[in-house]
Design an enzyme around this catalytic site. Sequence first.
Site, PDB file in Angstrom:
ATOM      1  N   GLU A 232     -16.460   6.321   3.563  1.00 42.07           N
ATOM      2  CA  GLU A 232     -15.857   5.737   4.762  1.00 42.07           C
ATOM      3  C   GLU A 232     -15.784   6.791   5.845  1.00 42.07           C
ATOM      4  O   GLU A 232     -16.150   7.944   5.631  1.00 42.07           O
ATOM      5  CB  GLU A 232     -14.462   5.182   4.452  1.00 42.07           C
TER       6      GLU A 232
ATOM      7  N   ARG B 215       0.833  -1.200   0.000  1.00 46.58           N
ATOM      8  CA  ARG B 215       0.000   0.000   0.000  1.00 46.58           C
ATOM      9  C   ARG B 215       0.870   1.253   0.000  1.00 46.58           C
ATOM     10  O   ARG B 215       0.531   2.263  -0.616  1.00 46.58           O
ATOM     11  CB  ARG B 215      -0.947  -0.018   1.203  1.00 46.58           C
TER      12      ARG B 215
ATOM     13  N   LYS C 157      -2.624   6.598   1.225  1.00 45.20           N
ATOM     14  CA  LYS C 157      -2.522   7.011   2.633  1.00 45.20           C
ATOM     15  C   LYS C 157      -1.565   8.190   2.748  1.00 45.20           C
ATOM     16  O   LYS C 157      -0.386   8.024   3.055  1.00 45.20           O
ATOM     17  CB  LYS C 157      -2.064   5.814   3.470  1.00 45.20           C
TER      18      LYS C 157
HETATM   19  C1  LIG Z   1      -5.367   3.764   7.348  1.00 49.15           C
HETATM   20  C2  LIG Z   1      -6.757   4.056   6.982  1.00 49.15           C
HETATM   21  C3  LIG Z   1      -7.794   3.124   7.163  1.00 49.15           C
HETATM   22  C4  LIG Z   1      -7.606   1.792   7.839  1.00 49.15           C
HETATM   23  O1  LIG Z   1      -6.730   0.940   7.178  1.00 49.15           O
HETATM   24  P1  LIG Z   1      -6.131  -0.329   7.928  1.00 49.15           P
HETATM   25  O2  LIG Z   1      -5.149  -0.872   6.961  1.00 49.15           O
HETATM   26  O3  LIG Z   1      -7.238  -1.252   8.206  1.00 49.15           O
HETATM   27  O4  LIG Z   1      -5.505   0.185   9.183  1.00 49.15           O
HETATM   28  C5  LIG Z   1      -9.066   3.450   6.709  1.00 49.15           C
HETATM   29  N1  LIG Z   1      -9.323   4.648   6.153  1.00 49.15           N
HETATM   30  C6  LIG Z   1      -8.356   5.581   5.980  1.00 49.15           C
HETATM   31  C7  LIG Z   1      -8.708   6.868   5.357  1.00 49.15           C
HETATM   32  C8  LIG Z   1      -7.046   5.309   6.387  1.00 49.15           C
HETATM   33  O5  LIG Z   1      -6.112   6.242   6.221  1.00 49.15           O
END
Ligand SMILES: *Cc1c(COP(=O)(O)O)cnc(C)c1O
Length: 339
Positions: A219, A80, A183
């Site tokens: 989300e 990722r 991210k």
């Molecule tokens: C990091 C993140 C998540 C959760 O991801 P995980 O890999 O399950 O920790 C969900 N939404 C956003 C916007 C994120 O930055």
Amino acid sequence: MENMNWSDLSFGYMKTDYNVRCYYRDGQWGELEICSSDIVNIHMAATCLHYGQESFEGLKVFKGKDGKARVFRMDENAKRMQSSSRGIRMPELPVEKFEEAVRTVVKLNKRFIPPYESGASLYVRPLMLGLGAQVGVKPATEYLFMIFVTPVGPYFKGGFKPSDVCIMREYDRAAPCGTGTIKVGGNYAASLVAGERAHSQGYAAVLYLDPREKKYLDECGPANFFAIRGNSYITPQSNSILPSITNKSLMQLAESMGMTVERRPVPVEELATFDEAAECGTAAVIAPIGRIDDLDENKSYVFSADGKPGPVCEKLYTRLRAIQYGDEPDTFGWVTVLD
Ligand SMILES: *Cc1c(COP(=O)(O)O)cnc(C)c1O
């Protein structure tokens, strides 16, 4: 660390012994460096400071009953981070290098891994920064990848309990074809105003709608959304959602438990038909949602009136945690035992 109260730790920063760093210069990644200072000394014209050329990751290490430290799906975080790099024109760090950095930094800070009984864990935070002195808008020529770790307490201190979230249409976390799927820090900066407003009104988080039409669920600020209806695990699909590794794992678990997994656009009105709803991510694994208030439409969707999480959320939560802590066999190959 003998008299440390691990269970009382919050999700905050505590200085540990070492961090690891790796520089990208002249078109290649260098050797891993071990550092004991928690300060980064960079040029004031670095691209990460002005133009947001920065990405990060988050994962956890768990100590089992057997005293062994286990890291959850670090290859997924490595991949990722590569995708984040492609999204904002940074160099991709090889998966092996990422994993080597995780192993090294965890080993060096072994004494900070909370004991099994505490329900706490060691949070691992990789980040990548664009360096170099630059004023024009273009990718940096030098980068710093680093990882620090910090022990964090159990997310649910008073037990696994639902919280409320709200819908507010005047804010977006990310643009429709923007950086929602990677991210990067900028998405978080963009969510601070709405997040604070939600908190001040007693909500744990904002549930964002798709930024193009405001018709579908996206989300929550830092966590994916999923719902349970009958035997189905339903989670939104959109091009502005961050692909959560927890959500991916829960989908696999749900499937293995004989559930049907639906990953598709989810209209807001469908909230009225769900039996359970929850947020998911590394921090909490699952944070059940008690009620969703649509503040613009003056509507409420109630999933838990008695303050208890739904049975499917509870089951998924218990199973995933058991795999992470090594209480249950890891039939999916998600866990790496560290030495
Ligand atoms: C990091 C993140 C998540 C959760 O991801 P995980 O890999 O399950 O920790 C969900 N939404 C956003 C916007 C994120 O930055």
